[in-house]
Scaffold this motif. Sequence first.
Motif, PDB file in Angstrom:
ATOM      1  N   MET A  23      31.698 133.589 -13.501  1.00 26.83           N
ATOM      2  CA  MET A  23      32.894 134.318 -13.065  1.00 26.83           C
ATOM      3  C   MET A  23      33.501 133.707 -11.931  1.00 26.83           C
ATOM      4  N   GLY A  24      32.729 133.422 -10.831  1.00 28.28           N
ATOM      5  CA  GLY A  24      33.216 132.883  -9.650  1.00 28.28           C
ATOM      6  C   GLY A  24      34.022 131.537  -9.688  1.00 28.28           C
ATOM      7  N   LYS A  25      33.255 130.778 -10.525  1.00 30.30           N
ATOM      8  CA  LYS A  25      33.870 129.352 -10.853  1.00 30.30           C
ATOM      9  C   LYS A  25      35.201 129.715 -11.841  1.00 30.30           C
ATOM     10  N   ALA A  26      35.320 130.568 -12.548  1.00 32.82           N
ATOM     11  CA  ALA A  26      36.512 130.952 -13.242  1.00 32.82           C
ATOM     12  C   ALA A  26      37.388 131.254 -12.362  1.00 32.82           C
ATOM     13  N   MET A  27      37.288 132.216 -11.387  1.00 36.53           N
ATOM     14  CA  MET A  27      38.015 132.703 -10.392  1.00 36.53           C
ATOM     15  C   MET A  27      38.834 131.443  -9.681  1.00 36.53           C
ATOM     16  N   ARG A  28      37.758 130.426  -9.289  1.00 33.90           N
ATOM     17  CA  ARG A  28      38.300 129.400  -8.558  1.00 33.90           C
ATOM     18  C   ARG A  28      39.185 128.592  -9.495  1.00 33.90           C
ATOM     19  N   ALA A  29      38.914 128.403 -10.659  1.00 33.28           N
ATOM     20  CA  ALA A  29      39.705 127.603 -11.468  1.00 33.28           C
ATOM     21  C   ALA A  29      41.019 128.164 -11.618  1.00 33.28           C
ATOM     22  N   VAL A  30      41.106 129.460 -11.839  1.00 39.58           N
ATOM     23  CA  VAL A  30      42.304 130.197 -12.040  1.00 39.58           C
ATOM     24  C   VAL A  30      43.151 129.930 -10.651  1.00 39.58           C
ATOM     25  N   ALA A  31      42.714 129.999  -9.580  1.00 33.88           N
ATOM     26  CA  ALA A  31      43.367 130.091  -8.353  1.00 33.88           C
ATOM     27  C   ALA A  31      43.875 128.504  -8.277  1.00 33.88           C
ATOM     28  N   GLN A  32      43.093 127.767  -8.854  1.00 30.92           N
ATOM     29  CA  GLN A  32      43.830 126.130  -8.487  1.00 30.92           C
ATOM     30  C   GLN A  32      44.916 125.962  -9.714  1.00 30.92           C
ATOM     31  N   ASP A  33      44.700 126.421 -10.862  1.00 31.32           N
ATOM     32  CA  ASP A  33      45.814 126.221 -11.808  1.00 31.32           C
ATOM     33  C   ASP A  33      45.718 127.104 -12.876  1.00 31.32           C
ATOM     34  N   LYS A  34      46.381 128.125 -13.054  1.00 29.06           N
ATOM     35  CA  LYS A  34      46.384 128.809 -14.313  1.00 29.06           C
ATOM     36  C   LYS A  34      46.494 128.475 -15.653  1.00 29.06           C
ATOM     37  N   VAL A  35      47.436 127.451 -15.678  1.00 26.56           N
ATOM     38  CA  VAL A  35      47.621 127.016 -17.207  1.00 26.56           C
ATOM     39  C   VAL A  35      46.416 126.146 -17.710  1.00 26.56           C
ATOM     40  N   MET A  36      46.116 125.255 -16.527  1.00 26.27           N
ATOM     41  CA  MET A  36      44.774 124.280 -17.051  1.00 26.27           C
ATOM     42  C   MET A  36      43.580 125.263 -17.208  1.00 26.27           C
ATOM     43  N   ALA A  37      43.465 126.114 -16.508  1.00 28.00           N
ATOM     44  CA  ALA A  37      42.240 127.180 -16.725  1.00 28.00           C
ATOM     45  C   ALA A  37      42.281 127.585 -17.899  1.00 28.00           C
ATOM     46  N   SER A  38      43.561 128.177 -18.487  1.00 20.39           N
ATOM     47  CA  SER A  38      43.478 128.884 -19.713  1.00 20.39           C
ATOM     48  C   SER A  38      43.345 127.873 -20.739  1.00 20.39           C
ATOM     49  N   LEU A  39      43.623 126.566 -20.628  1.00 23.15           N
ATOM     50  CA  LEU A  39      43.322 125.358 -21.698  1.00 23.15           C
ATOM     51  C   LEU A  39      42.083 125.189 -21.754  1.00 23.15           C
ATOM     52  N   VAL A  40      41.214 125.298 -20.606  1.00 22.87           N
ATOM     53  CA  VAL A  40      39.828 125.262 -20.946  1.00 22.87           C
ATOM     54  C   VAL A  40      39.057 126.332 -21.280  1.00 22.87           C
ATOM     55  N   GLY A  41      39.863 127.343 -21.848  1.00 25.34           N
ATOM     56  CA  GLY A  41      39.039 128.419 -22.371  1.00 25.34           C
ATOM     57  C   GLY A  41      38.827 129.599 -21.436  1.00 25.34           C
TER      58      GLY A  41
END
Lengths: 408, 300
Positions: B172-190
Amino acid sequence: MVMKRPVALLLIFLFSALIFSGCQKKEDVIKIGVAGPMTGDQAKMGTDFKNGVALAVEEWNAKGGVLGKKIVILIEDDQHDPKQAVSIANKIVNSGAAGVIGHFNSSCSIPASDVYNRGGIPMITPASTNPQLTEKGHKGVFRVCGRDDQQGKVGAEFVINKVKLKKIAVIHDKTTYGQGLADEFKKFVEKDVDVVYYGGIIQGDKDFKTVLTSIKQKKPELIYFGGIYPEAGLLVRQAKELGINAPFMSGDGTIDPKFIEIAGPKAAEGTYLTFSPDAKKIPTAKKFVEDYEKKFGELGPYSIYAYDAANIMFTALKESEKDLDTKLSERYNEYAKKNNRPVEKLTKDEKDNIYKILLHEITIEKLHSMEFDGALGKIKFDEKGDVTTAPYVVWITKNGKFEEFWKP
Amino acid sequence: MFVQQLINGLTVGGVYALIALGYTMVYGILELINFAHGEIYMLGAYLGIIFLGFFTAIGLTSYSLPLALILTFVLSIIFCSSYGFTIEKIAYKPLRNAPRLSPLISAIGVSIFLQNYVMLTQGATDKVFPHLFEEAGFEASSIRVTYIQLFIIAISAFLMLFLHLFITKTRMGKAMRAVAQDKVMASLVGINIDTVISVTFAIGSGLAAVAGLMVAIYYGLVNYSIGYIAGIKAFTAAVLGGIGSIPGAMFGGIFLGLVESLSAAYISSEYKDAYAFIILIIILLIKPSGLFGKSHDEKV
């Protein structure tokens, strides 16, 4: 230019609304403003005011009111904010009130008194003790409580003569009341006692550990605080937590059960404060205390002051009646002469206005000249509007209750 | 005296840091300054009084104080997290694609609503928190530390460590960091962005609840308006450390607490509130991105 009919109708409608609102019916009552902190952390004081005045109004209305009219009270909330106090003062003046009972905080009473003075209406405060209020020279400003210079002096005498201490710390909350009181106390105490710390805190703050740590370093034998009970309670509590065992002393702003509750009964034990003598022990107040407690429950520290302030105001209004009758026609004539019109041509509004101004003038005159029988005893105002006798005594907190302790 | 002031400052700083974390986490992910966050802190304090009052009424407090306290903390955290979660769903989610000012105004609205809601239901007067551990503490060479102070410092440190591990070590923490970096990219990787945002709000609100409850125990006095000034201070702390940066918020909070305490002690106590903002102005002039913030190109 031809206007479309609906637009024209709309305009007529809008303008007529303004005309109608301009000529609302005038009720035939005597309005008395009650101003104080009705909400917020000092709401209890405002409620005490309201109840004290309400009791007086009820008694007067049962006897038929004053000047042949019923009395109604106009309760306004200043939220212990000076800006708000000025705004409600304007509201009270514009409402055509015959007088004001208020405010609680000196920081509100002082700016509001300017507004009442401009409006010419008399103001009696039950609780504002800062000397500045009556030193401004406003003719219609009175108070039934004492002054901080009297209060600070009694506190200082207590420290010098009774507990005989040599080193004390003085703090205040930077408000007109708190700093004023602390400064007066310091002035009287300084001759015989070493003031090792003097400083301010912020009203509404919750953390006073830094100030208290600095004070602890100086090892005072007593801490004096000028301010209101929420900060006083926290100061006492946090001082105990820091291991400061010096007794705590404050002024009349602290006399509230919430002070003991906030400080904790153990920490509050043995704290001193200056206040007027216990209302329950004043013989003339017996009936008031009974009636009040039956109606509103526990007596607040300022309830009796509000009650007396209201009674004094109504007595002065009642006594104005005779002078009013003799002087009114004189005033009409003067006014008519100045405007080159016969008296019969004066409009009702003009007459009402003259009546109002005259009533204020005579009431203020009566307040200055008369002696009143209040629940607190005989009350007479000096030329500044202060009470001629203001006894202060020292109270102590004992077993979770305030008790009268020492008389100067 | 210096050590005593340091302890005073650390206690307050720990509380500021816990609230600041909520600001910074939300900003990191949504670039939204959640002005209602201070009110969550205030709610935490009120809920603490209510739950503890309830436990005292049913006799649990006299049976076992630690148990009653733990339950009070857990319940306050759950309630405040739900508040945070709900506020996001009601006030911010519908505005996610709106101009950036809209959610900001919505946040101010929520803040005003919550303050007035508490004022109307709980009254405008100060509420006194029961005195649990009166004056309990120890003294060593004229330095006095109460157990509550130790408790606040320990809990703050523990929660910050816990949050750090959560962000760096869990999925979850990793996902949070990913969303913080780039929301669109994060959603693209699921990554389910809605879940991540909800979790962020829930955690931030939970931390604020703990802060509020600890302050209520520490000072023993609560009213409906405490969230405002605490919120502003914590926001300052978050900006000081670099808004969006989690270590920055922790450092900013503690730094602010220490600055307040030491400057009030050695300069003047009358302007205690001003020092925090003076420091803020200096930092913003010298390093606008904050102490730990990374300067990046403006996205908008």
